[in-house]
Design an enzyme around this catalytic site. Structure first.
Site, short mmCIF file in Angstrom:
data_model
loop_
_atom_site.label_atom_id
_atom_site.label_comp_id
_atom_site.label_asym_id
_atom_site.label_seq_id
_atom_site.Cartn_x
_atom_site.Cartn_y
_atom_site.Cartn_z
N HIS A 1 0.85 -1.15 0.06
CA HIS A 1 -0.12 -0.12 0.04
C HIS A 1 0.80 1.22 -0.11
O HIS A 1 1.75 1.53 0.74
CB HIS A 1 -0.84 0.09 1.24
CG HIS A 1 -1.84 -1.13 1.43
ND1 HIS A 1 -3.15 -0.93 1.77
CD2 HIS A 1 -2.18 -2.29 0.48
CE1 HIS A 1 -4.03 -2.05 1.80
NE2 HIS A 1 -3.23 -2.78 1.01
N TYR B 1 4.61 6.51 10.16
CA TYR B 1 3.68 5.21 9.63
C TYR B 1 4.45 4.43 9.05
O TYR B 1 4.55 3.25 9.19
CB TYR B 1 2.68 6.11 8.83
CG TYR B 1 1.55 4.92 8.87
CD1 TYR B 1 0.67 4.64 9.93
CD2 TYR B 1 1.41 4.07 7.51
CE1 TYR B 1 -0.56 3.72 9.80
CE2 TYR B 1 0.29 3.18 7.74
CZ TYR B 1 -0.39 2.76 8.68
OH TYR B 1 -1.34 1.88 8.85
N TYR C 1 -8.76 5.12 8.03
CA TYR C 1 -8.74 5.43 9.59
C TYR C 1 -10.07 6.53 9.76
O TYR C 1 -9.56 7.62 9.17
CB TYR C 1 -7.34 5.80 10.07
CG TYR C 1 -6.37 4.72 10.23
CD1 TYR C 1 -6.13 4.21 11.69
CD2 TYR C 1 -5.62 4.52 9.06
CE1 TYR C 1 -5.14 3.51 11.69
CE2 TYR C 1 -4.42 3.77 9.48
CZ TYR C 1 -4.27 3.19 10.54
OH TYR C 1 -3.15 2.15 10.69
N LYS D 1 2.42 -0.04 14.88
CA LYS D 1 3.62 -0.24 15.29
C LYS D 1 4.14 -1.66 16.09
O LYS D 1 5.42 -2.00 15.89
CB LYS D 1 3.98 0.88 16.08
CG LYS D 1 4.16 2.39 15.30
CD LYS D 1 5.31 2.39 14.64
CE LYS D 1 5.35 3.25 13.41
NZ LYS D 1 4.59 2.32 11.99
N PRO E 1 -3.04 -0.11 18.86
CA PRO E 1 -2.67 -0.33 17.72
C PRO E 1 -2.91 0.75 16.49
O PRO E 1 -2.61 0.17 15.37
CB PRO E 1 -3.89 -1.63 17.46
CG PRO E 1 -4.71 -1.47 18.46
CD PRO E 1 -3.93 -0.89 19.72
C1 PHB Z 1 -5.05 -4.63 10.84
O1 PHB Z 1 -5.00 -4.77 9.65
O2 PHB Z 1 -5.06 -5.35 11.78
C2 PHB Z 1 -4.51 -3.25 11.46
C3 PHB Z 1 -4.27 -2.42 10.26
C4 PHB Z 1 -3.90 -0.99 10.59
C5 PHB Z 1 -3.83 -0.71 12.21
C6 PHB Z 1 -3.99 -2.04 13.21
C7 PHB Z 1 -4.49 -3.08 12.71
O3 PHB Z 1 -3.38 0.45 12.75
#
Ligand code: PHB
Length: 406
Positions: free
Chosen positions: A72, A384, A200, A296, A292
């Site tokens: 991505h 990120y 997000y 990280k 999460p």
């Molecule tokens: C996930 O795909 O599990 C995932 C993706 C982004 C995050 C946390 C978990 O910030």
């Protein structure tokens, strides 16, 4: 039993360390309390920083990830009825890869076992002994019997609830902790993806996240009460909540599918200082936890063992202990930066207090700024995709890297 490096924990950190050491001719034994099947099926994180994927590829365990993972180049932030894209690649030259942690674990276990590596499953470490001596030991139980593994070094990578951390004496250990007043409700969904890149989202009803595991599996999360229970959330209620938080005015709607897994993830920040004591070194969740939101967790664990493997390689090739002595200091600098980033992302994207309309407006304004200013977007993007491993003694690059071709 004797080995050079005793590794307590068979998650990504322990397995990668064992692999890196093997490539440099250093022997290790991995003790893992769970069985192989359980370890290989546990649903955890899915975002790999470029530094993590590079390491897997350069050390020969990245083939399946390159085939099945998806790269991505950007992520989306949604707030105040808008969805804005952060172009990670344009801003940093780097990208992320979506590939489940348990897939990484499968690849590593197979690689270690094929190379004759020793991973003892269902082996429960109970005590670490003689950590101040040159012959530390791990006592463990397997098949109802007590065993002792004698080592040169012990590495504790047994997660937040593991025993290792408690063997750094309380007088020299400081723990920093922050609990968040919410959890993440996570679901795995069979069916086509809703979006090509992660979303997000901050909504008045709280955070949500649209992620993916493969072209056939979506990974969705939404902010929930940390004390809520999976049983309170039948599928229809989940879809209703996710649609409310995510659907946009321009007609985009979340694609539904078959929910195949539900769980609630707790959110906390935690750091243990120092990360070493005598001949014990901690890495990954045994030493630190991040919420999460910044994706990280696993990446930090990998960075830790990368630093540690350099120190161990230096010790076994020259007898020098300089890099090992600076292990904790070098890791903690990066750990605190990643903790700050994860805390910041969490603070910006969650609803803390439904009553506090001012705070919510500040969050929306901040998201507007982050997505509207190149400088601010770069700040998010460089964190990120992963900060560089820095601050080893200046000449370290010349001296060696731990994963040069064997
Ligand atoms: C996930 O795909 O599990 C995932 C993706 C982004 C995050 C946390 C978990 O910030």
């Amino acid at each position: 039993m004797r080995t050079q490096v005793g590794i307590v924990g068979g998650g990504p950190a322990g397995l990668i360390l064992s692999h890196l050491l093997h490539l440099r001719g250093i022997d290790s034994v991995v003790l893992e309390v769970r069985g192989r099947e359980e370890l290989e099926s546990e649903i955890r994180a899915g975002v790999l920083e470029q530094g993590t994927t590079d390491l897997l590829v350069e050390t020969g365990v990245g083939d399946r990830m390159r085939e099945e993972g998806s790269v991505h180049y950007g992520v989306n932030l949604q707030f105040g009825g808008r969805r804005e894209r952060i172009d990670l690649h344009e801003l940093t030259g780097k990208a992320i890869t979506l590939y489940g942690q348990h897939e990484v674990v499968k690849d590593l276990i197979r690689t270690r076992l094929d190379a004759g590596g020793q991973i003892l499953f269902e082996a429960k470490a109970t005590e670490l002994l003689d950590l101040d001596s040159e012959e530390p030991k791990v006592r463990f139980r397997k098949d109802g019997e007590e065993h002792e593994l004698v080592c040169d070094f012990v590495v504790g990578v047994d997660g937040f609830h593991g025993v290792s951390r408690s063997f750094i004496p309380a007088e020299v250990r400081t723990e920093y902790e922050r609990k968040y007043p919410f959890g993440w409700f996570g679901v795995l969904v069979e069916g086509p993806p809703s979006t090509e890149e992660l979303i997000y989202a901050l909504h008045e009803r709280g955070f949500s996240l649209v992620s993916t595991r493969s072209p056939e599996i979506q990974r969705l999360y939404f902010q929930c009460d940390p004390n809520d229970e999976v049983a309170n959330w039948p599928d229809e209620r989940i879809w209703k909540e996710m649609h409310t938080r995510l659907d946009t005015d321009d007609g985009w709607t979340l694609t539904e599918g078959k929910i195949i897994h539900k769980s609630i993830v707790q959110m906390r920040s935690f750091v243990c200082e120092p990360m070493q004591h005598g001949r014990l070194f901690l890495a990954g969740d045994a030493a630190h936890i991040v919420p999460p939101t910044g994706a990280k967790g696993m990446n930090l664990a990998v960075a830790d063992v990368r630093v540690l493997s350099r120190g161990l390689v230096e010790f076994y090739t020259s007898g020098d202990t300089g890099l090992l002595a600076s292990y904790s200091e070098v890791c903690l600098r990066r750990v605190w930066k990643a903790s700050r980033f994860s805390w910041w992302m969490t603070s910006m994207l969650h609803r803390f207090d439904e009553e506090n309309a001012f705070q919510y407006r500040m969050q929306v304004a901040e998201l507007g700024y982050v997505t509207g200013s190149r400088a601010a977007a770069t700040t998010l993007a460089e964190n990120y995709v992963g900060l560089p491993i820095e601050a080893e003694p200046k000449d370290v690059e010349e001296r060696q890297t731990a994963y040069d071709a064997p």
